[in-house]
Scaffold this motif. Structure first.
Motif, mmCIF file in Angstrom:
data_model
loop_
_atom_site.group_PDB
_atom_site.id
_atom_site.type_symbol
_atom_site.label_atom_id
_atom_site.label_comp_id
_atom_site.label_asym_id
_atom_site.label_seq_id
_atom_site.Cartn_x
_atom_site.Cartn_y
_atom_site.Cartn_z
ATOM 1 N N GLY A 98 1.213 -1.288 0.152
ATOM 2 C CA GLY A 98 0.078 0.014 -0.651
ATOM 3 C C GLY A 98 0.972 1.407 0.025
ATOM 4 N N GLN B 7 0.495 4.918 1.952
ATOM 5 C CA GLN B 7 -0.492 6.711 2.185
ATOM 6 C C GLN B 7 0.043 7.563 2.424
ATOM 7 O OE1 GLN B 7 0.923 6.451 7.331
ATOM 8 N NE2 GLN B 7 -1.519 5.494 6.845
ATOM 9 N N GLN C 177 -5.282 3.214 0.347
ATOM 10 C CA GLN C 177 -4.410 2.548 0.694
ATOM 11 C C GLN C 177 -3.698 1.504 -0.052
ATOM 12 O OE1 GLN C 177 -3.286 2.904 5.140
ATOM 13 N NE2 GLN C 177 -3.219 1.200 5.296
ATOM 14 N N ASN C 178 -4.697 0.461 -0.387
ATOM 15 C CA ASN C 178 -3.819 -0.155 -0.884
ATOM 16 C C ASN C 178 -4.341 -0.664 -2.553
ATOM 17 O OD1 ASN C 178 -7.115 0.015 -0.564
ATOM 18 N ND2 ASN C 178 -7.413 -2.362 -0.673
#
Length: 126
Positions: free
Chosen positions: A33, A35, A89-90
């Motif tokens: 991921g 952020q 995020q992913n």
């Protein structure tokens, strides 16, 4: 514990990677991921899983030199041009927008390649 001699140390199992290349090329590490940091994209975090079930975060700027393309100056988050990938995020897909965050998405592509080793395509230092 702050280890300044290694690129990264897993806080769960204490595995140490002495260099960025060792970390990137470790088959036991996988990118999971990103952020985003919309104020300073270079301070966003790439998230990796280690085989011990530890999650490691590393700032974008530790990998910024892997990208040699254009870096745009305007952030497009929330505009019609923005597909919103950085909000999830992913989501590791590349971004088609001419956004200041787009270069980070390109680095994600380099780090998520199955063959990894993105530094092998970098020119040799002079």
């Amino acid at each position: 514990m702050n280890d300044t001699t290694n690129f990264k140390v897993c806080l769960v199992c204490q595995t140490a990677w002495p260099t960025r290349d060792a970390f990137i090329n470790d088959a036991e590490v996988g990118l999971i991921g990103y952020q985003a940091n919309f104020v300073a994209p270079e301070r966003g975090l790439f998230l990796f899983n280690h085989s011990c079930n530890g999650t490691l975060s590393i700032a974008v700027d530790a990998f910024a030199d892997l990208y040699a393309g254009p870096v745009f100056t305007e952030r497009k988050t929330g505009s019609d041009e923005c597909p919103g990938y950085c909000l999830h995020q992913n989501n590791l897909r590349p971004c088609p927008a001419t956004c200041e965050c787009a270069y980070v998405r390109e680095i994600l592509q380099l780090l998520s390649r199955p063959e990894k080793n993105p530094t092998s395509s970098l020119p040799e230092p002079v």
